[in-house]
Enzyme design. Structure first.
Site, mmCIF file in Angstrom:
data_model
loop_
_atom_site.group_PDB
_atom_site.id
_atom_site.type_symbol
_atom_site.label_atom_id
_atom_site.label_comp_id
_atom_site.label_asym_id
_atom_site.label_seq_id
_atom_site.Cartn_x
_atom_site.Cartn_y
_atom_site.Cartn_z
ATOM 1 C CG HIS A 223 -8.683 -6.016 1.442
ATOM 2 N ND1 HIS A 223 -9.430 -6.987 1.944
ATOM 3 C CD2 HIS A 223 -8.138 -6.345 0.441
ATOM 4 C CE1 HIS A 223 -9.365 -7.839 0.895
ATOM 5 N NE2 HIS A 223 -8.317 -7.447 -0.030
ATOM 6 C CG HIS B 256 -3.291 -5.242 1.349
ATOM 7 N ND1 HIS B 256 -2.350 -6.844 1.346
ATOM 8 C CD2 HIS B 256 -3.912 -5.053 0.427
ATOM 9 C CE1 HIS B 256 -2.848 -7.122 -0.264
ATOM 10 N NE2 HIS B 256 -3.729 -6.072 -0.642
ATOM 11 C CG HIS C 259 -3.651 -3.104 -4.830
ATOM 12 N ND1 HIS C 259 -2.775 -2.779 -3.915
ATOM 13 C CD2 HIS C 259 -3.964 -4.224 -4.460
ATOM 14 C CE1 HIS C 259 -2.727 -3.686 -3.047
ATOM 15 N NE2 HIS C 259 -3.529 -4.650 -3.329
ATOM 16 C CG ASP C 260 -7.087 -3.748 -2.463
ATOM 17 O OD1 ASP C 260 -7.738 -3.967 -3.239
ATOM 18 O OD2 ASP C 260 -6.294 -4.680 -2.057
ATOM 19 C CG ASP D 98 -3.414 -8.143 -4.463
ATOM 20 O OD1 ASP D 98 -3.308 -7.476 -3.322
ATOM 21 O OD2 ASP D 98 -4.602 -8.418 -5.064
ATOM 22 C CB ALA E 122 -8.077 -20.769 5.070
#
Length: 394
Positions: free
Chosen positions: A130, A134, A170-171, A280, A330
């Protein structure tokens, strides 16, 4: 000439001192992470005005002349986000705002746009995943979806401004530890936001703290009423990126899909929420050589969190535990149950998405399933080998 030289030398000294200060902060943060005793996200979030004013002013942010080849590649989901330095990414973001007509239509001062982007960059942390790259990745995917799905024909310019700006912000100031950690560790953020999407609420707050600085306010020439609408729209979109709300948002969108109406504001808001969600988590849409390094980055961030959770006696999610998760395990579940169903849903409204965005996801799923089969076969072989050795030992 001497005066000019003295002045330039003085500026160099200031820059060197700032670099020393940055290095010291980085060392302190690395030491804190290594000892696992002091969580950087547990207290002091965004010290007052720490980064809200740009650390550098515009002259030190050179305008890169983007080649025609880069400009064309920037509109495609296959764009390689790993090839660019931060200043080049800033120039690409700047180009997107100009190219979409947002600078012209909303009378954004080009220098203010540069300052705002610099300040955005300075308020992303150096997390494994993050981070500012990104942010760029998500915004570039939004820009390519606007082009691919002809969204400028279907949506208003205010909607496009909301989508792009929410993607950029957004982050902001993400600490590298997710909402589950914030809530379980009872951090300042979880307390402040009553355990309701603490990180996403924080990203919104930082975004509008930056915009509250006159020198960074790209919305300064927008009237009060449109600004209120834009602000509410950006908040709604950033809050929609909380994965805890994934099922709820996707189901609501599916309900309106058969009778989707672009003149219905509620329908358009739900579409925008799904669009930012797609962008995202869109890494696997990209070519394998671009997508795969992001998996390593995400797992590194997950393992940092699970190590801390173990050391603090907090619950650990199996998909974050370095002792239980592998790259194929994952990715397979995430692709099959989250990514593919969401992109299949959006493809019903935009059929052009299937070949460009869905095909790579299907291929990625098949590849990880093959890797898992190899992994399982190797485990089985090792197990038989161990049993054989044990038998011989007896």
């Amino acid at each position: 000439m001497l005066e000019k030289r003295v002045e330039l030398e003085g500026l160099k000294v200031v820059e060197i001192e700032k670099c020393k200060s940055d290095i010291k902060k980085m060392r302190d943060e690395m030491a804190a992470r290594n000892t696992r005793t002091n969580c950087p996200c547990k207290y002091s979030f965004l010290d007052e005005n720490k980064k809200l004013i740009p650390q550098r002013d515009v002259p030190s942010y050179p305008k890169y002349m983007l080649s025609q080849e880069t400009i064309e590649a920037l509109r495609k989901p296959s764009f390689d986000v790993w090839l660019w330095e931060p200043n080049e990414m800033l120039s690409c973001l700047e180009h997107m705002y100009h190219d979409l007509g947002l600078v012209k239509d909303f009378n954004i001062n080009p220098i203010t746009l540069k300052r705002w982007l610099l300040c955005i960059h300075d308020n992303y942390r150096n997390n494994p995943f993050h981070n500012f790259r990104h942010c760029f990745c998500v915004t570039q995917m939004m820009y390519s979806m606007i082009s691919l799905c002809s969204l400028q024909v279907k949506l208003s310019q205010i909607d496009i401004l909301m989508l792009m700006t929410a993607s950029v912000c957004h982050d902001l100031d993400h600490p590298g530890y997710n909402n589950t950690y914030q809530i379980n560790a009872r951090t300042e953020l979880a307390v402040r936001y009553n355990d309701i999407s603490p990180l996403e609420n924080h990203h919104c707050a930082v975004a509008f703290q930056i915009l509250a600085q006159p020198e960074c306010n790209i919305f300064s020439n927008i009237d009060q009423e449109p600004f209120k609408k834009i602000r509410q729209g950006i908040i709604t979109l950033i809050l929609a990126t909380d994965m805890a709300r994934h099922a709820e948002i996707l189901e609501s969108f599916k309900e309106i899909l058969d009778n989707f109406d672009y003149s219905n504001e509620g329908h358009v808001t739900q579409l925008k929420m799904v669009l930012i969600k797609c962008c995202d988590i869109s890494n696997e849409v990209r070519p394998i050589e671009v997508a795969e390094p992001w998996v390593d980055c995400l797992l590194e961030e997950y393992f940092m969190q699970s190590d801390r959770e173990k050391s603090e006696g907090l619950p650990v999610a199996p998909f974050m535990d370095r002792d239980k998760v592998t790259k194929p395990t994952a990715q397979i579940g995430f692709l099959k149950f989250v990514l593919i169903p969401m992109f299949e849903t959006i493809a019903k409204l935009f059929p052009e998405v299937e070949e460009v965005l869905l095909q790579p996801l299907w291929e990625s799923r098949d590849r990880y399933e093959e890797l898992k089969q190899i992994e399982d076969a190797m485990k089985e072989l090792q197990k038989k080998k161990n049993e054989s050795l044990a038998t011989e030992g007896r």
